[in-house]
Design an enzyme around this catalytic site. Structure first.
Site, PDB file in Angstrom:
ATOM      1  CG  MET A  14      -2.035  -1.012   1.177  1.00 22.52           C
ATOM      2  SD  MET A  14      -3.172  -0.757  -0.199  1.00 22.52           S
ATOM      3  CE  MET A  14      -4.139   0.627   0.381  1.00 22.52           C
ATOM      4  CG  ASP A  33      10.117  -0.421   3.540  1.00 23.27           C
ATOM      5  OD1 ASP A  33       8.881  -0.379   3.417  1.00 23.27           O
ATOM      6  OD2 ASP A  33      10.723  -1.468   3.911  1.00 23.27           O
ATOM      7  CG  LEU A  67       5.325   1.597   9.422  1.00 23.82           C
ATOM      8  CD1 LEU A  67       5.828   2.321  10.669  1.00 23.82           C
ATOM      9  CD2 LEU A  67       6.482   0.968   8.648  1.00 23.82           C
ATOM     10  CB  THR A  95      -4.953  -1.647   9.942  1.00 22.48           C
ATOM     11  OG1 THR A  95      -5.307  -1.159   8.649  1.00 22.48           O
ATOM     12  CG2 THR A  95      -6.213  -2.041  10.696  1.00 22.48           C
ATOM     13  NE  ARG A 122     -13.153   2.799  -2.327  1.00 22.95           N
ATOM     14  CZ  ARG A 122     -13.457   4.057  -2.615  1.00 22.95           C
ATOM     15  NH1 ARG A 122     -12.552   4.864  -3.131  1.00 22.95           N
ATOM     16  NH2 ARG A 122     -14.665   4.514  -2.405  1.00 22.95           N
ATOM     17  CE  LYS A 170      -8.338  -0.939   7.101  1.00 22.58           C
ATOM     18  NZ  LYS A 170      -8.822  -1.346   5.775  1.00 22.58           N
ATOM     19  CG  ASN A 174      -9.974  -4.320   7.527  1.00 22.52           C
ATOM     20  OD1 ASN A 174     -10.657  -3.685   6.726  1.00 22.52           O
ATOM     21  ND2 ASN A 174      -8.703  -4.596   7.315  1.00 22.52           N
ATOM     22  CE  LYS A 239      -2.239  -5.585  10.940  1.00 29.76           C
ATOM     23  NZ  LYS A 239      -2.626  -4.306  10.361  1.00 29.76           N
TER      24      LYS A 239
HETATM   25  P1  NAD Z   1       3.263  -4.635   3.617  1.00 34.23           P
HETATM   26  O1  NAD Z   1       3.734  -5.700   4.550  1.00 34.23           O
HETATM   27  O2  NAD Z   1       3.184  -4.900   2.168  1.00 34.23           O
HETATM   28  O3  NAD Z   1       4.188  -3.323   3.827  1.00 34.23           O
HETATM   29  C1  NAD Z   1       4.701  -2.890   5.039  1.00 34.23           C
HETATM   30  C2  NAD Z   1       6.044  -2.221   4.774  1.00 34.23           C
HETATM   31  O4  NAD Z   1       6.568  -1.691   5.987  1.00 34.23           O
HETATM   32  C3  NAD Z   1       7.094  -3.194   4.234  1.00 34.23           C
HETATM   33  O5  NAD Z   1       7.661  -2.654   3.062  1.00 34.23           O
HETATM   34  C4  NAD Z   1       8.111  -3.307   5.373  1.00 34.23           C
HETATM   35  O6  NAD Z   1       9.416  -3.526   4.907  1.00 34.23           O
HETATM   36  C5  NAD Z   1       7.955  -1.957   6.017  1.00 34.23           C
HETATM   37  N1  NAD Z   1       8.402  -1.866   7.405  1.00 34.23           N
HETATM   38  C6  NAD Z   1       8.143  -2.725   8.417  1.00 34.23           C
HETATM   39  N2  NAD Z   1       8.655  -2.242   9.576  1.00 34.23           N
HETATM   40  C7  NAD Z   1       9.248  -1.051   9.259  1.00 34.23           C
HETATM   41  C8  NAD Z   1       9.930  -0.065  10.012  1.00 34.23           C
HETATM   42  N3  NAD Z   1      10.117  -0.221  11.328  1.00 34.23           N
HETATM   43  N4  NAD Z   1      10.406   1.031   9.380  1.00 34.23           N
HETATM   44  C9  NAD Z   1      10.210   1.191   8.052  1.00 34.23           C
HETATM   45  N5  NAD Z   1       9.561   0.294   7.283  1.00 34.23           N
HETATM   46  C10 NAD Z   1       9.089  -0.809   7.886  1.00 34.23           C
HETATM   47  O7  NAD Z   1       1.858  -4.162   4.203  1.00 34.23           O
HETATM   48  P2  NAD Z   1       0.702  -3.341   3.424  1.00 34.23           P
HETATM   49  O8  NAD Z   1      -0.211  -4.317   2.764  1.00 34.23           O
HETATM   50  O9  NAD Z   1       1.323  -2.229   2.669  1.00 34.23           O
HETATM   51  O10 NAD Z   1      -0.093  -2.747   4.686  1.00 34.23           O
HETATM   52  C11 NAD Z   1       0.436  -1.714   5.509  1.00 34.23           C
HETATM   53  C12 NAD Z   1      -0.610  -1.372   6.556  1.00 34.23           C
HETATM   54  O11 NAD Z   1      -1.818  -0.946   5.898  1.00 34.23           O
HETATM   55  C13 NAD Z   1      -1.023  -2.554   7.443  1.00 34.23           C
HETATM   56  O12 NAD Z   1      -1.305  -2.079   8.731  1.00 34.23           O
HETATM   57  C14 NAD Z   1      -2.275  -3.088   6.752  1.00 34.23           C
HETATM   58  O13 NAD Z   1      -3.089  -3.798   7.655  1.00 34.23           O
HETATM   59  C15 NAD Z   1      -2.902  -1.800   6.246  1.00 34.23           C
HETATM   60  N6  NAD Z   1      -3.752  -1.896   5.042  1.00 34.23           N
HETATM   61  C16 NAD Z   1      -3.430  -2.746   4.016  1.00 34.23           C
HETATM   62  C17 NAD Z   1      -4.276  -2.807   2.894  1.00 34.23           C
HETATM   63  C18 NAD Z   1      -3.994  -3.739   1.737  1.00 34.23           C
HETATM   64  O14 NAD Z   1      -4.907  -3.985   0.919  1.00 34.23           O
HETATM   65  N7  NAD Z   1      -2.789  -4.279   1.584  1.00 34.23           N
HETATM   66  C19 NAD Z   1      -5.415  -1.982   2.802  1.00 34.23           C
HETATM   67  C20 NAD Z   1      -5.649  -1.081   3.851  1.00 34.23           C
HETATM   68  C21 NAD Z   1      -4.829  -1.052   4.968  1.00 34.23           C
END
Ligand code: NAD
Length: 297
Positions: A14, A33, A67, A95, A122, A170, A174, A239
């Site tokens: 995302m 990241d 994150l 989230t 989304r 949120k 979810n 989670k």
């Molecule tokens: P993801 O695992 O693809 O991405 C998370 C990123 O954070 C990774 O690139 C990881 O390397 C990085 N990261 C982890 N710890 C870190 C730190 N301490 N410092 C810097 N970077 C760090 O997850 P995602 O799917 O992008 O989701 C991110 C958040 O958004 C989650 O909380 C998820 O529940 C929420 N979310 C996801 C979606 C979806 O459809 N994927 C939709 C809405 C909300």
């Protein structure tokens, strides 16, 4: 565009498209990241690369976090509390636990640092197109300040109340969405075992009152098309449902079906090794349990 400098921390499924939208629309973004290649991708698209969280915080007026979970956001907030400046603002779009979110808001407010919790609705594909949905919590002044960013990353913003209200919404969202996915997987598996095709079930369900947008618009792009690479991983869904169930329990609200759905996701991760796969792989888990092949369109 506001001219404020943006620090974007967390460039995953995302965060990468969301930060990219900001860069393409002319916002000055410093990206970070823990995975260096993810930072390089953003740098190629025009962002500045930060060395670490402290560097991203130092170079920004507004710090955005996207994150995985509460402890990850906690780490960034700890850095902002240590090295941040009065007048900065943190916008958490991850989230996470709503109680922690309110705690972060209060700790930052004591240092004159603003806070917005912006739950994101989304999928990554919507984020790519700048069509995310945001449910936001914060003071009126802080919400006004992040309006240009939200407008660049999405096309619908729904204010939910003060600090913590956006992420609370949120979690409720979810709770429903992930429980619905589990039930969808069980229904499709039942039909498959009884001899119905994926096409028949899809056409009937999506034209009926049992329709849901996940099945109609997302599942054909993922498991029903044979792709379970994560757009949204089962680990993250587990989670979210865990936070939902825990939050409900703390509020004295019994959540029988949601708790059962959470355990099903737990089984998909622990017993079937599907935690890193897309949420729609709950269909694979349900089909494995029933000894049938996951149906495909
Ligand atoms: P993801 O695992 O693809 O991405 C998370 C990123 O954070 C990774 O690139 C990881 O390397 C990085 N990261 C982890 N710890 C870190 C730190 N301490 N410092 C810097 N970077 C760090 O997850 P995602 O799917 O992008 O989701 C991110 C958040 O958004 C989650 O909380 C998820 O529940 C929420 N979310 C996801 C979606 C979806 O459809 N994927 C939709 C809405 C909300």
């Amino acid at each position: 565009m506001s001219g404020e400098r943006i620090g974007f921390i967390g460039l995953g499924n995302m965060g990468r498209p969301m930060a990219t939208s900001l860069v393409t629309k002319g916002f000055p973004v410093t990206a970070y990241d823990v995975v260096p290649t993810s930072v390089q991708i953003l740098a190629q698209r025009g962002a500045k690369a930060a060395r670490d969280v402290a560097d991203a915080v130092a170079q920004s007026d507004i710090i955005v976090t996207m994150l995985p979970n509460t402890p990850d956001v906690d780490g960034v907030i700890a850095e902002v509390l240590k090295s941040g400046r009065k007048g900065q603002l943190c916008m958490d779009m991850s989230t996470i636990d709503p109680i922690a979110s309110k705690r972060f808001a209060a700790a930052l407010a004591a240092k004159g640092i603003g806070w917005v919790d912006a739950g994101v609705g989304r999928s990554p594909a919507h984020a790519e197109r700048g069509e995310s949905l945001f449910m936001v919590g914060g003071t009126d002044a802080d919400l006004k300040r992040v309006e240009p960013l939200l407008g660049a990353m999405g096309n619908k913003v729904i204010p939910c109340g003060g600090p913590g209200a956006g992420i609370t919404m949120k979690i409720v969202l979810n709770f429903l969405a992930m429980s619905t996915c589990q039930l969808t997987a069980e229904a499709l598996t039942l039909g498959t075992k009884l001899g119905l095709t994926a096409r028949t079930m899809y056409d009937v369900i999506t034209n009926s009152l049992a329709n849901n947008d996940h099945l109609k618009n997302y599942w054909p792009t993922k498991v029903l098309g044979g792709d379970v690479d994560p757009g949204f991983a089962i680990d993250l869904a587990y989670k979210d449902l865990s936070i939902g169930v825990t939050t409900a329990n703390a509020a004295g609200v019994p959540v029988f079906t949601g708790a059962a759905a959470r355990e099903c996701l737990g089984q998909a991760r622990a017993a079937q090794g599907l935690g890193g796969k897309d949420i729609t792989a709950v269909l694979v888990a349900a089909a494995n349990n029933a000894g049938v092949k996951p149906p495909k369109l």
